[in-house]
Design a protein around this motif. Structure first.
Motif, PDB file in Angstrom:
ATOM      1  N   ALA A 278      -8.660  -0.593   1.415  1.00 32.11           N
ATOM      2  CA  ALA A 278      -8.810   0.478   2.415  1.00 32.11           C
ATOM      3  C   ALA A 278      -7.810   1.592   2.188  1.00 32.11           C
ATOM      4  O   ALA A 278      -8.122   2.776   2.361  1.00 32.11           O
ATOM      5  CB  ALA A 278      -8.652  -0.102   3.820  1.00 32.11           C
ATOM      6  N   ALA A 279      -6.579   1.225   1.805  1.00 37.80           N
ATOM      7  CA  ALA A 279      -5.533   2.230   1.609  1.00 37.80           C
ATOM      8  C   ALA A 279      -5.556   2.823   0.212  1.00 37.80           C
ATOM      9  O   ALA A 279      -5.196   3.985   0.024  1.00 37.80           O
ATOM     10  CB  ALA A 279      -4.170   1.603   1.888  1.00 37.80           C
ATOM     11  N   ARG A 280      -5.951   2.033  -0.776  1.00 41.74           N
ATOM     12  CA  ARG A 280      -5.935   2.468  -2.177  1.00 41.74           C
ATOM     13  C   ARG A 280      -7.299   2.142  -2.801  1.00 41.74           C
ATOM     14  O   ARG A 280      -7.454   1.156  -3.534  1.00 41.74           O
ATOM     15  CB  ARG A 280      -4.822   1.752  -2.946  1.00 41.74           C
ATOM     16  N   PRO A 281      -8.317   2.948  -2.528  1.00 44.09           N
ATOM     17  CA  PRO A 281      -9.687   2.593  -2.921  1.00 44.09           C
ATOM     18  C   PRO A 281      -9.920   2.489  -4.422  1.00 44.09           C
ATOM     19  O   PRO A 281     -10.873   1.824  -4.844  1.00 44.09           O
ATOM     20  CB  PRO A 281     -10.534   3.718  -2.307  1.00 44.09           C
ATOM     21  N   ASP A 282      -9.083   3.118  -5.237  1.00 45.82           N
ATOM     22  CA  ASP A 282      -9.353   3.157  -6.674  1.00 45.82           C
ATOM     23  C   ASP A 282      -8.403   2.305  -7.507  1.00 45.82           C
ATOM     24  O   ASP A 282      -8.513   2.290  -8.742  1.00 45.82           O
ATOM     25  CB  ASP A 282      -9.285   4.604  -7.169  1.00 45.82           C
ATOM     26  N   VAL A 283      -7.473   1.611  -6.885  1.00 45.75           N
ATOM     27  CA  VAL A 283      -6.481   0.843  -7.642  1.00 45.75           C
ATOM     28  C   VAL A 283      -7.045  -0.542  -7.982  1.00 45.75           C
ATOM     29  O   VAL A 283      -7.455  -1.278  -7.074  1.00 45.75           O
ATOM     30  CB  VAL A 283      -5.165   0.703  -6.854  1.00 45.75           C
ATOM     31  N   PRO A 284      -7.079  -0.922  -9.246  1.00 42.13           N
ATOM     32  CA  PRO A 284      -7.547  -2.262  -9.609  1.00 42.13           C
ATOM     33  C   PRO A 284      -6.695  -3.347  -8.940  1.00 42.13           C
ATOM     34  O   PRO A 284      -5.484  -3.180  -8.762  1.00 42.13           O
ATOM     35  CB  PRO A 284      -7.388  -2.305 -11.128  1.00 42.13           C
TER      36      PRO A 284
ATOM     37  N   VAL B 238       0.820  -1.217   0.000  1.00 42.96           N
ATOM     38  CA  VAL B 238       0.000   0.000   0.000  1.00 42.96           C
ATOM     39  C   VAL B 238       0.856   1.270   0.000  1.00 42.96           C
ATOM     40  O   VAL B 238       0.342   2.361  -0.257  1.00 42.96           O
ATOM     41  CB  VAL B 238      -0.983   0.019   1.196  1.00 42.96           C
ATOM     42  N   LYS B 239       2.145   1.136   0.264  1.00 48.36           N
ATOM     43  CA  LYS B 239       3.032   2.301   0.204  1.00 48.36           C
ATOM     44  C   LYS B 239       3.398   2.658  -1.239  1.00 48.36           C
ATOM     45  O   LYS B 239       3.969   3.718  -1.497  1.00 48.36           O
ATOM     46  CB  LYS B 239       4.301   2.042   1.018  1.00 48.36           C
ATOM     47  N   ILE B 240       3.074   1.770  -2.170  1.00 47.76           N
ATOM     48  CA  ILE B 240       3.383   1.997  -3.583  1.00 47.76           C
ATOM     49  C   ILE B 240       2.144   2.569  -4.271  1.00 47.76           C
ATOM     50  O   ILE B 240       1.060   1.983  -4.200  1.00 47.76           O
ATOM     51  CB  ILE B 240       3.802   0.686  -4.267  1.00 47.76           C
ATOM     52  N   ASP B 241       2.315   3.682  -4.950  1.00 44.09           N
ATOM     53  CA  ASP B 241       1.221   4.292  -5.708  1.00 44.09           C
ATOM     54  C   ASP B 241       1.094   3.530  -7.022  1.00 44.09           C
ATOM     55  O   ASP B 241       1.647   3.918  -8.053  1.00 44.09           O
ATOM     56  CB  ASP B 241       1.518   5.772  -5.941  1.00 44.09           C
ATOM     57  N   ALA B 242       0.360   2.433  -6.985  1.00 42.16           N
ATOM     58  CA  ALA B 242       0.329   1.478  -8.089  1.00 42.16           C
ATOM     59  C   ALA B 242      -0.756   1.807  -9.101  1.00 42.16           C
ATOM     60  O   ALA B 242      -1.780   2.409  -8.781  1.00 42.16           O
ATOM     61  CB  ALA B 242       0.108   0.069  -7.545  1.00 42.16           C
ATOM     62  N   ALA B 243      -0.527   1.368 -10.353  1.00 44.65           N
ATOM     63  CA  ALA B 243      -1.579   1.400 -11.370  1.00 44.65           C
ATOM     64  C   ALA B 243      -2.480   0.190 -11.222  1.00 44.65           C
ATOM     65  O   ALA B 243      -3.692   0.268 -11.426  1.00 44.65           O
ATOM     66  CB  ALA B 243      -0.966   1.424 -12.764  1.00 44.65           C
ATOM     67  N   VAL B 244      -1.888  -0.956 -10.869  1.00 47.27           N
ATOM     68  CA  VAL B 244      -2.603  -2.218 -10.649  1.00 47.27           C
ATOM     69  C   VAL B 244      -1.818  -3.019  -9.620  1.00 47.27           C
ATOM     70  O   VAL B 244      -0.579  -3.014  -9.637  1.00 47.27           O
ATOM     71  CB  VAL B 244      -2.695  -3.071 -11.943  1.00 47.27           C
ATOM     72  N   TYR B 245      -2.529  -3.709  -8.744  1.00 51.53           N
ATOM     73  CA  TYR B 245      -1.916  -4.720  -7.888  1.00 51.53           C
ATOM     74  C   TYR B 245      -2.256  -6.093  -8.477  1.00 51.53           C
ATOM     75  O   TYR B 245      -3.435  -6.414  -8.683  1.00 51.53           O
ATOM     76  CB  TYR B 245      -2.452  -4.667  -6.460  1.00 51.53           C
ATOM     77  N   VAL B 246      -1.230  -6.906  -8.722  1.00 51.04           N
ATOM     78  CA  VAL B 246      -1.427  -8.277  -9.199  1.00 51.04           C
ATOM     79  C   VAL B 246      -1.058  -9.221  -8.055  1.00 51.04           C
ATOM     80  O   VAL B 246       0.101  -9.239  -7.612  1.00 51.04           O
ATOM     81  CB  VAL B 246      -0.560  -8.582 -10.433  1.00 51.04           C
TER      82      VAL B 246
END
Length: 379
Positions: free
Chosen positions: A284-290, A251-259
């Motif tokens: 919870a930490a990144r509500p909009d990340v796929p 969650v510390k990474i501002d990701a485009a997608v989590y795989v």
């Protein structure tokens, strides 16, 4: 009698592959040892001066500059994950040059050059790509490590012209330093890591890169080239288990997608226990990340191993149950990749039944690509 003794001795020496000197002549001198050609004078460029792509947690302190995990992870993640985090899998240096040859100078963290199911090039080597005139990334050359200190020519005799390059770091070893060597007078332009949000992979030995023949042949690297996007590789061999401690780092990474591709290291009970909490932690930490949940690839010899086949069936079922539960609870932005066809259906795409060969990694990239493009499409 003397002549007979001379003939007998000559015969014996000839049988041994040796030759006797003629009587009264001096023995021939052994040829002088050929000294290795000295390395050419080179101009060296330290990658720390402009940074590596695929190196997450850039603003956080590290114990070693090339570690995949920040220092704060030590003692929070398991000992195995921490040690595997010292491998440099997924990192790459970008630069431009018109040099006709390119060298590398680097020191490996560990003396073991390769585990049994990887090549030395894949585990501890560097892998160089360049853009061709049409803008496509094409393979160029590799290092071939045999010791912990590597100072080698990667390629020479290249056609003239300024090109952009990507140099992938080892998959199953860490490095202490890395310099790129060019002939004096060659133009050199460092290329900073791209600023786009990365695709972040959390997974197992397959994610880390076993058993790719070279670092650029993992599905994560292939997808990075195809999608023209940075990739963070957080694959931990034997230890990708949907751990909450790793989730705290994700969650510390501002990701485009989590795989999330951890099922090869889990069973159905562990999937049911850990999948939903990890997804909720990320959401919870990144509500909009796929978030892409990947089923266990099916071992290429599972067709003849009923217990192994059942393990895959159970894992797949457990992941789908978790996905259904999450969706029923209103969790959005979830994607799913089935596992049955990740390595194809002909049993030809793994080195040992479990870990993909280069063929297997290309097939995985083919299956991942359309799903990831859907994840990345503007909503």
């Amino acid at each position: 009698m003397k002549a007979f003794r001379w003939i007998t001795a000559a015969f014996c020496l000839t049988a041994l592959g040796l030759h006797a000197a003629e009587p009264g002549t001096k023995p021939a001198e052994a040829p002088a040892k050929k000294e290795p050609a000295p390395a050419p004078a080179l101009s060296w460029h330290n990658v720390k001066e402009w940074g590596l792509e695929g190196r997450a947690f850039g603003g956080m302190e590290r114990k070693n500059w090339f570690d995949r995990l920040p220092a704060v992870a030590d003692g929070k993640v398991t000992k195995e994950v921490w040690e595997l985090g010292q491998d440099s899998s997924g990192m790459l240096a970008r630069f431009k040059t018109d040099a006709p040859e390119i060298w590398a100078n680097y020191t490996l963290r560990r003396p073991r050059i390769a585990p049994p199911n990887l090549t030395a090039i894949g585990a501890s080597g560097l892998d160089l790509y360049a853009r061709d005139p049409q803008g496509q990334w094409r393979w160029v050359g590799v290092t071939r490590p045999t010791t912990g200190q590597v100072r080698q020519e990667i390629i020479k005799g290249m056609a003239p012209g300024m090109r952009e390059y990507m140099l992938y770091l080892p998959l199953y070893n860490g490095v202490e330093n890395l310099e790129i060597g060019l002939p004096p007078g060659a133009k050199f332009e460092p290329v900073a890591p791209r600023a786009e949000k990365p695709v972040v992979f959390y997974g197992t030995s397959i994610t880390q890169g076993a058993s790719a023949s070279r670092p650029g042949m993992t599905h994560t690297a292939i997808l990075g080239r195809r999608l023209a996007r940075p990739v963070i590789n957080l694959g931990f061999s034997g230890n990708g288990r949907m751990d909450a401690a790793v989730g705290e780092l994700l969650v510390k990474i501002d990701a485009a997608v989590y795989v999330i591709d951890c099922l090869p290291n889990m069973n159905a009970a562990a999937v049911r226990e850990k999948c939903i909490p990890l997804v909720k932690q990320l959401r919870a930490a990144r509500p909009d990340v796929p978030i892409l949940l990947v089923e266990d690839r099916r071992n290429t010899n599972a067709w003849i191993l009923p217990r192994r086949n059942k393990l895959h069936d159970d894992n797949h079922r457990a992941l789908r149950e978790c996905l259904d539960t999450l969706k029923a609870e209103g969790v959005t932005g979830l994607y799913h990749l089935p596992g049955d066809d990740l390595l194809g259906d002909d049993s030809e795409a793994a080195t040992d039944g479990s870990h993909p060969s280069d063929l297997g990694f290309v097939r995985q990239a083919d299956r991942f690509e359309p799903v990831l493009r859907s994840c990345l499409a503007p909503k």
